[in-house]
Structure formats: C-alpha cells, structure tokens
Design a protein around this motif. Structure first.
Motif, PDB file in Angstrom:
ATOM      1  N   ARG A 198      73.776 -74.454  17.107  1.00 37.92           N
ATOM      2  CA  ARG A 198      72.693 -73.476  17.249  1.00 37.92           C
ATOM      3  C   ARG A 198      71.943 -73.695  18.551  1.00 37.92           C
ATOM      4  O   ARG A 198      71.557 -72.721  19.225  1.00 37.92           O
ATOM      5  CB  ARG A 198      71.732 -73.581  16.073  1.00 37.92           C
ATOM      6  N   ARG A 199      71.752 -74.948  18.925  1.00 39.17           N
ATOM      7  CA  ARG A 199      70.986 -75.267  20.139  1.00 39.17           C
ATOM      8  C   ARG A 199      71.676 -74.748  21.388  1.00 39.17           C
ATOM      9  O   ARG A 199      71.027 -74.298  22.335  1.00 39.17           O
ATOM     10  CB  ARG A 199      70.791 -76.784  20.229  1.00 39.17           C
ATOM     11  N   TYR A 200      73.000 -74.821  21.420  1.00 39.20           N
ATOM     12  CA  TYR A 200      73.736 -74.438  22.617  1.00 39.20           C
ATOM     13  C   TYR A 200      74.337 -73.031  22.532  1.00 39.20           C
ATOM     14  O   TYR A 200      75.095 -72.638  23.410  1.00 39.20           O
ATOM     15  CB  TYR A 200      74.840 -75.455  22.895  1.00 39.20           C
ATOM     16  N   SER A 201      74.011 -72.276  21.497  1.00 39.23           N
ATOM     17  CA  SER A 201      74.446 -70.882  21.405  1.00 39.23           C
ATOM     18  C   SER A 201      73.466 -69.999  22.160  1.00 39.23           C
ATOM     19  O   SER A 201      72.247 -70.140  22.011  1.00 39.23           O
ATOM     20  CB  SER A 201      74.524 -70.445  19.938  1.00 39.23           C
ATOM     21  N   GLU A 202      73.993 -69.100  22.967  1.00 38.08           N
ATOM     22  CA  GLU A 202      73.146 -68.213  23.754  1.00 38.08           C
ATOM     23  C   GLU A 202      73.737 -66.806  23.733  1.00 38.08           C
ATOM     24  O   GLU A 202      74.885 -66.609  24.150  1.00 38.08           O
ATOM     25  CB  GLU A 202      73.020 -68.684  25.198  1.00 38.08           C
TER      26      GLU A 202
END
Length: 404
Positions: free
Chosen positions: A64-68
């Motif tokens: 989730r943190r690295y999804s953009e």
C-alpha cells in the motif's frame, strides 16, 4: 524408531535413504550429512520459515505504501518475491556448506577481493536510493556489495589473524585494522553507518578471540569511542541520527526518532499474544515495514512472546556455534566460525535494538527475517560458510586442552 514407525516407512524408500546417507557410504552427500551440524541447520531453517511468515504479514502494508495511482502493487507481492529469493538462497547455502574447509577458505578470499573492489566503486557509480549510494545496478536489478562482502571479509580477516599462530611477529593486527578502516570509510561515504559498526564490532571480536593482549583491546576501545565522537562532530549522517535519537523534539515526521517511535508503538501494539495474522493496523504507518522494521510487525500481529522466541532463536544459533568451538584445534576455523556467528548476532542485535527504541535508526535488516534478495543470498553464503567451518567427523574425538 519404533517397530510400528519402521514398518510404516516404505521399504524401497528406506533402502534408498540408507544407501545414500548410511554411515558406510563415503560419498560427498553422505559425508556432508553426517558431518554437518544438523541442529544449526535446523535453527536456520526455522528462522527462514519465520521470516516468510513475517514478510507475509508486512507485505500488505509495504504494498500500500508504494502503490501510486495506476501503479498498484498486489498485497502479497513482497511475500512471493521473498519466497523466490528463499528458493534461490537455500540451495546456495547447502552447496557452500558442502565445500571442504580449504576450498571454502579460497572461495571466501577470492570473493572478498572481488566485493571489496565493487564496494570501493559504489560511492562513485552506485545507484542512489533514498539519498544513499549503496547499490550497484546489474541489468534490471540491483545488489548491495556490502551485504556480500560481510561474510567473506570476515573469513579473510580470520585467515590473516590465524597466520599469527605460525609467526607471532607478523603485523596482522595493523594489516586487518587498515583493511577494516578502508571498508568503514567507504561505507560512510555511501553513507551506511550501521554496516560500519558491524564491520568494526566483528573485527574487535575477532581480535579478542585471537588472544590479543588486553592493553591493545583497551586502546582499540578508546579509539572506537574517539571514532564515534569524531563521527558526531564531522559526519553529518551520524550527527543527525544521534541528535534525532537523543533530542526527539527536534525531529519531524521524517526524522529517525519518528521511525523508531512508530516501530516501538507497532511492536507493543499487539501485547503479549498479538492481534492475529492480518489484524495489525499500526504497521500501515510504519516506514519500511518489510525490511528494517519487520520485527515490530511481528510484535503487533504475533505478540511480544513471538518476538522473544525469535530473539532466543538468534541467541541459540550464536551460542551453539561458540559452544561447539570450545574444543576447536584449528585457529583459522575457530576465528572464521566465531566471526561469522558474531556478525550474525551483532546484526540481529542492532536491528532489534532499533525496533525497541534502544538505538537510532541504522537501516539494518534482521537476518533471514527481513525482505531482500541481496540480504537473503549473502546471509545464505555466510551461513553456508559457517556450516562448512563447523563440520566435524563424528568419529573424531577432540580434546579441549589441545591448542594448535
């Protein structure tokens, strides 16, 4: 084995196992099976299994943190990647552990020269990630030379110090000190203060194991303290991290103290027994949940008891090696195995200290638990070398009073 269990095993399978691994067999695989420290190997496999569970727990938060935007990462992406790295690393560890000690030493010396050269080029041609040049690009992938250098450099230092047993006048202490200083200075240029501490600590431990005079040890400890003070005064990375750790009011959301505070909150968020697999919520606010702070994710979802068990596994591995070395007669194997076990223990201690808030953030992975291809393969090489140097003929009785 009871008669019932013995009868339950197919006779064809039993005969093949006895043929390949029986004590009468003198093949390389059979000799490896009887000489290897199977307890140490089992403890290592337990850590790897725990690591896969931990990465599975941390993967959704990192994904989730690295999804953009349109670039969405599947929740279990990092788990499947780690499973792939384990599939590569375990065979590497087993193959290295099968090497005869002399061949393992030559392999380590050659690899140490290669990765030292690559490390020296990293600050110049390395790939920059989050403001640090610690990686070299190879095609579409990257690897960290310092991770691969650690185990083989330790073996090289152990070999140099073991030469003092043949000729006490050889200046191996200053030679190994200069080599360690070169590695440390290069790491600080990246910058990588945490790895510098690991290399320096293991060098000091190897000097103590080699029997160096206590006055020299005291002088080196004084130099180490002076080095930390000098790093604080003249090395921005060390000063910033120490200030953020000691004076948290000066740090913001991106400071090291914010990271360690979040790690501590996540670690203790599940209490003794944890929230259960997938039940953690604090991990979604934790930077690098799958690498530097995976110990905290374990604490939230599986509880502080699980964290204590992991710590005891690390302690058991280090203690197992040092106890086994009490009657080791070969100076090189003694120093090499002690150094590899010390590196393993020091790295784990630093990571757990950061997660519990006892030390500032250092970007240090937890051995066999944290996600990472370079880390997993390098640790497997190191453990393979450790298993190779602790192999024993089961029929050879050693006396603890004989020192070669």
């Amino acid at each position: 084995m009871t008669d019932a269990l013995r009868d339950a095993v197919p006779k064809g399978f039993k005969s093949r196992v006895e043929e390949r691994l029986g004590r009468a067999n003198r093949g390389p695989v059979a000799l490896w099976f009887w000489e290897i420290d199977r307890v140490l190997l089992l403890l290592t496999f337990l850590l790897i299994a725990v690591g896969l569970i931990a990465v599975a727990a941390a993967s959704p938060a990192t994904a989730r943190r690295y999804s953009e935007g349109a670039h969405q990462i599947a929740p279990m992406y990092y788990f499947w990647r780690q499973l792939m790295w384990v599939g590569v690393s375990v065979p590497v560890m087993l193959v290295v552990s099968m090497l005869p000690p002399n061949l393992a030493r030559r392999f380590a010396l050659g690899a140490a020269a290669l990765f030292l050269l690559l490390l020296l080029t990293t600050p110049v041609i390395g790939v920059e990630v989050n403001g640090a040049k610690r990686w070299l690009g190879v095609g579409i992938s990257q690897f960290q030379p310092s991770e691969f250098l650690k185990p083989v450099f330790i073996v090289a230092i152990a070999w140099l110090l073991s030469l003092r047993g043949r000729d006490p006048d050889l200046p191996m202490v200053p030679v190994t000190g200069v080599l360690t200083a070169i590695v440390g200075a290069t790491l600080m240029l990246q910058p990588d203060f945490g790895q510098t501490i690991v290399f320096g600590s293991v060098w000091m431990i190897l000097l103590m194991v080699s029997g160096i005079h206590t006055r020299v040890i005291g002088s080196l400890v004084g130099l180490g303290v002076g080095g930390v003070v000098a790093a604080y005064l003249f090395y921005d990375t060390a000063r910033i991290r120490i200030d953020n750790f000691l004076f948290p009011d000066h740090g913001g959301a991106g400071s090291d103290h914010y990271q360690t505070d979040m790690a501590h909150a996540t670690l203790t968020g599940g209490g003794l027994t944890g929230t259960g697999p997938g039940g953690g919520t604090a991990k979604f606010r934790l930077p690098e949940a799958h690498t530097d702070y995976i110990f905290s994710v374990v604490g939230e979802e599986f509880g502080l008891i699980a964290c204590a068990i992991i710590a005891m596994l690390f302690l058991a591995i280090v203690a197992r090696v040092f106890i086994k070395l009490l009657d080791e007669e070969d100076a090189f194997r003694l120093l090499a195995a002690a150094g590899l076990a010390a590196q393993f223990g020091v790295q784990a201690t630093i990571n757990m200290a950061v997660n519990t808030g006892l030390a500032p953030s250092k970007g240090m992975t937890l051995p066999f638990i944290s996600y990472g291809g370079s880390s997993m393969i390098a640790l497997s090489i190191g453990m393979g070398l450790l298993l190779a140097f602790t192999r024993r003929n089961p029929y050879l009785h050693r006396s603890p009073y004989i020192v070669r």
